[in-house]
Design a protein around this motif. Structure first.
Motif, PDB file in Angstrom:
ATOM      1  N   UNK A 509     -15.319  51.400 -24.869  1.00  0.00           N
ATOM      2  CA  UNK A 509     -16.318  52.315 -25.410  1.00  0.00           C
ATOM      3  C   UNK A 509     -17.727  51.935 -24.953  1.00  0.00           C
ATOM      4  N   UNK A 510     -18.019  50.633 -24.940  1.00  0.00           N
ATOM      5  CA  UNK A 510     -19.350  50.187 -24.528  1.00  0.00           C
ATOM      6  C   UNK A 510     -19.586  50.454 -23.048  1.00  0.00           C
ATOM      7  N   UNK A 511     -18.555  50.261 -22.221  1.00  0.00           N
ATOM      8  CA  UNK A 511     -18.711  50.486 -20.785  1.00  0.00           C
ATOM      9  C   UNK A 511     -19.029  51.945 -20.471  1.00  0.00           C
ATOM     10  N   UNK A 512     -18.720  52.834 -21.408  1.00  0.00           N
ATOM     11  CA  UNK A 512     -18.989  54.267 -21.217  1.00  0.00           C
ATOM     12  C   UNK A 512     -20.204  54.738 -22.007  1.00  0.00           C
ATOM     13  N   UNK A 513     -20.933  53.783 -22.586  1.00  0.00           N
ATOM     14  CA  UNK A 513     -22.182  54.106 -23.252  1.00  0.00           C
ATOM     15  C   UNK A 513     -22.044  54.722 -24.623  1.00  0.00           C
ATOM     16  N   UNK A 514     -20.846  54.633 -25.227  1.00  0.00           N
ATOM     17  CA  UNK A 514     -20.650  55.229 -26.556  1.00  0.00           C
ATOM     18  C   UNK A 514     -21.200  54.343 -27.668  1.00  0.00           C
ATOM     19  N   UNK A 515     -21.148  53.036 -27.475  1.00  0.00           N
ATOM     20  CA  UNK A 515     -21.721  52.097 -28.446  1.00  0.00           C
ATOM     21  C   UNK A 515     -22.445  51.002 -27.671  1.00  0.00           C
ATOM     22  N   UNK A 516     -23.318  50.276 -28.371  1.00  0.00           N
ATOM     23  CA  UNK A 516     -24.075  49.202 -27.741  1.00  0.00           C
ATOM     24  C   UNK A 516     -23.649  47.821 -28.228  1.00  0.00           C
ATOM     25  N   UNK A 517     -23.188  47.737 -29.483  1.00  0.00           N
ATOM     26  CA  UNK A 517     -22.860  46.438 -30.066  1.00  0.00           C
ATOM     27  C   UNK A 517     -21.496  46.509 -30.757  1.00  0.00           C
ATOM     28  N   UNK A 518     -20.843  45.377 -30.869  1.00  0.00           N
ATOM     29  CA  UNK A 518     -19.514  45.307 -31.474  1.00  0.00           C
ATOM     30  C   UNK A 518     -19.544  45.798 -32.919  1.00  0.00           C
ATOM     31  N   UNK A 519     -20.548  45.359 -33.672  1.00  0.00           N
ATOM     32  CA  UNK A 519     -20.589  45.742 -35.082  1.00  0.00           C
ATOM     33  C   UNK A 519     -20.881  47.231 -35.261  1.00  0.00           C
ATOM     34  N   UNK A 520     -21.499  47.824 -34.278  1.00  0.00           N
ATOM     35  CA  UNK A 520     -21.676  49.281 -34.283  1.00  0.00           C
ATOM     36  C   UNK A 520     -20.325  49.974 -34.132  1.00  0.00           C
ATOM     37  N   UNK A 521     -19.456  49.394 -33.312  1.00  0.00           N
ATOM     38  CA  UNK A 521     -18.111  49.940 -33.139  1.00  0.00           C
ATOM     39  C   UNK A 521     -17.309  49.803 -34.439  1.00  0.00           C
ATOM     40  N   UNK A 522     -17.392  48.633 -35.083  1.00  0.00           N
ATOM     41  CA  UNK A 522     -16.688  48.412 -36.355  1.00  0.00           C
ATOM     42  C   UNK A 522     -17.181  49.383 -37.417  1.00  0.00           C
ATOM     43  N   UNK A 523     -18.445  49.746 -37.359  1.00  0.00           N
ATOM     44  CA  UNK A 523     -19.043  50.633 -38.356  1.00  0.00           C
ATOM     45  C   UNK A 523     -18.397  52.022 -38.363  1.00  0.00           C
ATOM     46  N   UNK A 524     -17.676  52.371 -37.301  1.00  0.00           N
ATOM     47  CA  UNK A 524     -16.927  53.635 -37.303  1.00  0.00           C
ATOM     48  C   UNK A 524     -15.919  53.684 -38.444  1.00  0.00           C
ATOM     49  N   UNK A 525     -15.402  52.519 -38.836  1.00  0.00           N
ATOM     50  CA  UNK A 525     -14.291  52.462 -39.783  1.00  0.00           C
ATOM     51  C   UNK A 525     -14.692  51.891 -41.143  1.00  0.00           C
ATOM     52  N   UNK A 526     -15.558  50.882 -41.119  1.00  0.00           N
ATOM     53  CA  UNK A 526     -15.960  50.218 -42.362  1.00  0.00           C
ATOM     54  C   UNK A 526     -17.284  49.510 -42.120  1.00  0.00           C
ATOM     55  N   UNK A 527     -17.961  49.141 -43.201  1.00  0.00           N
ATOM     56  CA  UNK A 527     -19.204  48.391 -43.044  1.00  0.00           C
ATOM     57  C   UNK A 527     -18.903  47.104 -42.274  1.00  0.00           C
ATOM     58  N   UNK A 528     -19.701  46.775 -41.245  1.00  0.00           N
ATOM     59  CA  UNK A 528     -19.409  45.611 -40.388  1.00  0.00           C
ATOM     60  C   UNK A 528     -19.215  44.300 -41.130  1.00  0.00           C
ATOM     61  N   UNK A 529     -19.863  44.141 -42.295  1.00  0.00           N
ATOM     62  CA  UNK A 529     -19.686  42.902 -43.058  1.00  0.00           C
ATOM     63  C   UNK A 529     -18.361  42.862 -43.812  1.00  0.00           C
ATOM     64  N   UNK A 530     -17.670  44.005 -43.884  1.00  0.00           N
ATOM     65  CA  UNK A 530     -16.361  44.137 -44.539  1.00  0.00           C
ATOM     66  C   UNK A 530     -16.399  43.772 -46.013  1.00  0.00           C
ATOM     67  N   UNK A 531     -17.568  43.871 -46.652  1.00  0.00           N
ATOM     68  CA  UNK A 531     -17.641  43.472 -48.057  1.00  0.00           C
ATOM     69  C   UNK A 531     -16.963  44.482 -48.976  1.00  0.00           C
ATOM     70  N   UNK A 532     -16.802  45.713 -48.522  1.00  0.00           N
ATOM     71  CA  UNK A 532     -16.071  46.708 -49.307  1.00  0.00           C
ATOM     72  C   UNK A 532     -15.044  47.389 -48.408  1.00  0.00           C
ATOM     73  N   UNK A 533     -14.355  46.577 -47.602  1.00  0.00           N
ATOM     74  CA  UNK A 533     -13.504  47.116 -46.545  1.00  0.00           C
ATOM     75  C   UNK A 533     -12.322  47.915 -47.081  1.00  0.00           C
ATOM     76  N   UNK A 534     -11.761  47.510 -48.221  1.00  0.00           N
ATOM     77  CA  UNK A 534     -10.618  48.245 -48.762  1.00  0.00           C
ATOM     78  C   UNK A 534     -10.989  49.702 -49.030  1.00  0.00           C
ATOM     79  N   UNK A 535     -12.108  49.891 -49.702  1.00  0.00           N
ATOM     80  CA  UNK A 535     -12.528  51.264 -50.016  1.00  0.00           C
ATOM     81  C   UNK A 535     -12.897  52.016 -48.744  1.00  0.00           C
TER      82      UNK A 535
END
Length: 735
Positions: A509-535
C-alpha cells in the motif's frame, strides 16, 4: 400445542406457488385426507388415448366420481374437453370434480350450466374450498406445512425471495453432487473449453489487417454480456486460456504492442464455415417447426399470430425446467417419460402466459404439444441436430452449476448456513483493503457470502485471537521492519518475502502512495495503540462484511473439560503452539455443541448441518478423529474455496434465468456446444437412472452426505483459494 394457519397466506401460497406436479401431489394428498379415500389415475396416453395433461383420477369407493386436477387458466374449456374425452373413451362419469389452486369466479353458474349441457354433475374445488377445509384440521395443516417446507424456499435477506422446487424429486441436485465425486470428468476441463468458446465468440470481427483488436478487459466485458452475469469465477480461466489459444499452433494472435488479441485468418475461416452451418441449422429448425405448428393449428381450425414465439418459449422452458432429462432423451434416448409427464404442463403454462385468446388456448395447447412431440420423436435432420447441440450446451452449463434449479439449491443452502469466520480467513481479507476489487479474494468471499444470505459470525475466542495478531504485527514491525523499510520498498520481490501478510500489505500500500506510515495503515481497522481493539475490530468487521458478534460463553461452558484438554493436547502436537491449539479446540467443540443444541442432526434439510467453522486450517479435523473416533463423523470445518466458488462468487438464479433466455434457443446456444466433452452425458445418464430407482429417503440421505462432504473435503474440482499476495509470491519464486 394447537396448530393454526393464516387463511390468507394459505390461499396466496396455493395460488401463487401451486403449479403443475407440485400442486397435483398436494391436492392428491389433501383430497385423500378430506374424503378418506384413495385416488386412482384414469387412463393415460398409451392405453385409452386420454391426454396426459388432464390429470384425471377416480375414487376407489366411487369409481364414477372423476377428479381432474389442474392449474391452467382456461378452466371452462378444460372441463368441457375433459368430459368429452371421458365419454369418447367409454368411461362412465356420474360426477366430475374439477380441482384447482386458482380462484374460480361464479362457480355456481358454471356448475349449473354444465349439468344442463352435459347431464352430468360438476363440482369445483378451488382455492377457497381448500382454505375452508384446512383451517381447523390439524392433519391438513401439517400436510400444508410439509408442502411449504419441501417445495417453497424463502431466501434470507438481503436477497429475500421465493423459489418453488423440490430438491429431492427433481434429479438435478442429486446428479450434480454425484458428478462432483464420481465422474471422470474434471470441471476445470469443462470450464476451459467453455472459456475457449467464449473467447472466440468475443473476438469475432477482430483482425490484424483492419487493426481491430480486443484487450483482456474488453474480452471479459463481452463474456459478461453473453452470459448475462459477471462471471468472476471464470475470469482466471479466461486469462489462462488466452495464453493457451495464442500458443503454437495458435488459434488467436496476441499483439504485444497493443497488448490485445485478434483472430488470425485461418481461425476466421474455420469460424466462418461453422457460422454458415450453424445458421443453416438454426434457421431450418425455426422454419420447419413453424410449418408443422401451423399445420396442426389449421387442423384445429385456429388462427394465431406470432406462433414462432410459442415454439421458442416452449424450447426455453423445457431446458429451464427439465433440461437434464430432456437432454438425456435427445442425446441418448433416455428419460423418455419426460415427454409424457412434463411436456403437457410446460406447454400449458406457455400458452396460458401468452397472447393467445382465452377461447383458443386449449386448441393451441393441443397443436403446440403435438408439434413438440413430433420434433422430439420424429424430427428432421436439422431439428435433431439443433436440439442435440442445445443439449450438449445444457450439459456444459449444468456441470458448471449454471442451471436455475442448482442455483436456487445453493442459494437455499447459503440462506441456512451459520459460519464462524476464523482468523485465517479474516486476516487475509483485511490485507486486501487497498487492492482493486478485482484482486480482492477473501474480501470478496465475505462480501459475496453475506449477499448470498450466509450468516457470518465471530465470538470472543476469534476476536481475542484477531486482537492478539494485531499486537504481534505491531511488535514485529517495530523490531524487524521499522528501521529497514527502504529495503522492503525497493522492489516487489523484497516486499513479497515479508512473512506476515498484513505487514506485506502495508508495504504494498505504501509503495503505491495509499498510506505513508505503518500506524496509518493499522488505523484502517482499529486505533493504532489498540487500547480499544476489541470494539474497533468488531465494528469494522460488522460494517464492512456484516459479520455479527455472538456471545458463546454459555455454550462453551457446556463443553466437557476432558474433551477440551484431550483435543488441545493432540492439536499441540500438530501445531507446536498450545495457545493456538486451545483456541482451535475450543472453536471446534463449540461448533459441535451448537449442532447438538440446535438438533441439527435431526434436521430434515437436504443440505445437512447448519453450523460450520470457516478456516484454512484443514488438518485440524484429523485431531478430532484421533481423539474422538467416530463420535463426530462430519467435519466442523468448511473449505474456503467451496464458499467462494459455490456460494459467494456463483451466479444467482435470476442471473442464470437471464442467461437461459439468451441461450435457449439461440445461435449462441448451439455454438457453445462445439467444445463440450461428449462422454459427460453418459455419466449424467447413469446418475439419472440411479435417482429414478432410489427412494426419496435414500436421495435425501445421499444429497445431504454429498453436500457435507463437498463443503469440507478437497475434491478433484477443488480450487484452492489464495490471496493476491500469496499468488504474487509464487510467481516471483517461479521466476
Amino acid at each position: 400445542m394447537e396448530l393454526t394457519i393464516n387463511k390468507e397466506e394459505f390461499k396466496y401460497a396455493l395460488s401463487e406457488f401451486g403449479k403443475g406436479e407440485i400442486f397435483e401431489e398436494f391436492a392428491h394428498s389433501f383430497l385423500s385426507q378430506v374424503l378418506g379415500d384413495e385416488f386412482i389415475p384414469v387412463g393415460g396416453t398409451k392405453d385409452k388415448g386420454i391426454d396426459g395433461s388432464l390429470k384425471i383420477y377416480s375414487r376407489s369407493t366411487h369409481p364414477t366420481f372423476i377428479y381432474q386436477i389442474s392449474t391452467e387458466l382456461g378452466y371452462e374449456k378444460k372441463i368441457q374437453g375433459s368430459i368429452e374425452k371421458l365419454i369418447m373413451n367409454d368411461i362412465n362419469v356420474d360426477r366430475l370434480i374439477y380441482v384447482t389452486g386458482r380462484k374460480v369466479n361464479q362457480k355456481n353458474t358454471i356448475e349449473d350450466d354444465f349439468i344442463k349441457t352435459n347431464k352430468i354433475n360438476l363440482t369445483i374445488y378451488d382455492v377457497e374450498w381448500f382454505a375452508s377445509n384446512v383451517t381447523n384440521d390439524e392433519r391438513l395443516i401439517q400436510l400444508y406445512n410439509s408442502y411449504i417446507e419441501s417445495n417453497i424456499h424463502q431466501f434470507r435477506k438481503p436477497q429475500n425471495e421465493y423459489v418453488v422446487g423440490n430438491y429431492i424429486k427433481d434429479p438435478r441436485l442429486y446428479v450434480f453432487m454425484r458428478q462432483q465425486f464420481n465422474s471422470k470428468n474434471n470441471n476445470d476441463e469443462i470450464e476451459e473449453k467453455l472459456a475457449d468458446s467464449l473467447i472466440l465468440y468475443a473476438l469475432e470481427g477482430t483482425a490484424s489487417e483492419t487493426k481491430r483488436f480486443k484487450n483482456l478487459e474488453q474480452i471479459k466485458q463481452d463474456v459478461a454480456q453473453y452470459v448475462k452475469f459477471n462471471p468472476k469465477s471464470v475470469y482466471s480461466t479466461i486469462e489462462k486460456q488466452l495464453g493457451v489459444l495464442s500458443s503454437k499452433p495458435n488459434q488467436i494472435n496476441y499483439h504485444s504492442k497493443e497488448d490485445a488479441y485478434c483472430l488470425p485468418y485461418q481461425t476466421r475461416l474455420i469460424l466462418h464455415e461453422r457460422d454458415i452451418e450453424e445458421t443453416h441449422i438454426h434457421n431450418s429448425f425455426k422454419g420447419q417447426t413453424l410449418e408443422q405448428l401451423k399445420k396442426y393449428l389449421k387442423d384445429e381450425n385456429v388462427k394465431a399470430t406470432n406462433v414462432l414465439s410459442l415454439i421458442e418459449t416452449t424450447v426455453h422452458n423445457i431446458y429451464h425446467k427439465q433440461g437434464i432429462e430432456f437432454s438425456s432423451f435427445i442425446i441418448d434416448g433416455q428419460s423418455r417419460d419426460i415427454l409424457e409427464v412434463a411436456l403437457p404442463e410446460i406447454v400449458g403454462q406457455v400458452v396460458d402466459d401468452s397472447h393467445i385468446k382465452m377461447d383458443n388456448k386449449e386448441s393451441v395447447k393441443k397443436a403446440l404439444l403435438m408439434t413438440i412431440r413430433n420434433i422430439a420423436y420424429n424430427g428432421t435432420t436439422e431439428q435433431n441436430e439443433y436440439l442435440r447441440r442445445l443439449s450438449y450446451t445444457y450439459n456444459m452449463m449444468f456441470m458448471l452449476r449454471w442451471d436455475p434449479h442448482l442455483a436456487s439449491a445453493f442459494q437455499k443452502l447459503a440462506s441456512q448456513l451459520k459460519i464462524y469466520v476464523g482468523t485465517s480467513i479474516l486476516i487475509p481479507a483485511l490485507s486486501e483493503i487497498d487492492l482493486k476489487p478485482s484482486k480482492r479474494r477473501y474480501w470478496s468471499l465475505l462480501e459475496g457470502a453475506y449477499i448470498a444470505g450466509v450468516q457470518l459470525t465471530i465470538n470472543e475466542t476469534i476476536l481475542d485471537e484477531l486482537v492478539n495478531h494485531f499486537g504481534m504485527i505491531r511488535y514485529k514491525y517495530k523490531t524487524m521492519y521499522k528501521n529497514v523499510e527502504d529495503f522492503y520498498l525497493e522492489n516487489e520481490i523484497n516486499t513479497m518475502y515479508v512473512d506476515e501478510i498484513l505487514i506485506r500489505a502495508y508495504f504494498y500500500s505504501k509503495s503505491r502512495g495509499n498510506v505513508q506510515r505503518f500506524y496509518e495503515f493499522i488505523d484502517n481497522f482499529a486505533h493504532p495503540n489498540l487500547y480499544n481493539a476489541h470494539r474497533d475490530l468488531k465494528e469494522f468487521l460488522h460494517d464492512e462484511f456484516h459479520i455479527e458478534y455472538e456471545d458463546t460463553s454459555k455454550i462453551e461452558k457446556k463443553i466437557d473439560d476432558k474433551d477440551l484438554k484431550s483435543l488441545t493436547d493432540r492439536l499441540t502436537e500438530m501445531k507446536n503452539s498450545k495457545e493456538r491449539a486451545e483456541t482451535d479446540a475450543k472453536l471446534m467443540l463449540m461448533v459441535y455443541k451448537q449442532r447438538e443444541i440446535n438438533q441439527e442432526e435431526d434436521r430434515k434439510s437436504v443440505f445437512g448441518y447448519k453450523t460450520w467453522w470457516l478456516s484454512k486450517d484443514i488438518y485440524t479435523y484429523q485431531a478430532i478423529k484421533d481423539v474422538f473416533g467416530s463420535r463426530y463423523n462430519v467435519n466442523c470445518y468448511m473449505r474456503s474455496d467451496f464458499l467462494f466458488n459455490y456460494i459467494a462468487m456463483a451466479p444467482k438464479k435470476k442471473e442464470i434465468d437471464n442467461m437461459f433466455k439468451e441461450v435457449f434457443p439461440s445461435l449462441l446456444g448451439i455454438n457453445l456446444s462445439y467444445h463440450m466433452p461428449k462422454d459427460i452425458c453418459g455419466h449424467v445418464n447413469k446418475a439419472l437412472n440411479e435417482h429414478s430407482e432410489k427412494s426419496p429417503t435414500m436421495i435425501r440421505r445421499a444429497v445431504r452426505n454429498y453436500t457435507e462432504k463437498l463443503m469440507s473435503t478437497n475434491t478433484k474440482n477443488s480450487k484452492q483459494l489464495n490471496s493476491f499476495f500469496d499468488d504474487e509470491l509464487k510467481k516471483l519464486m517461479k521466476n
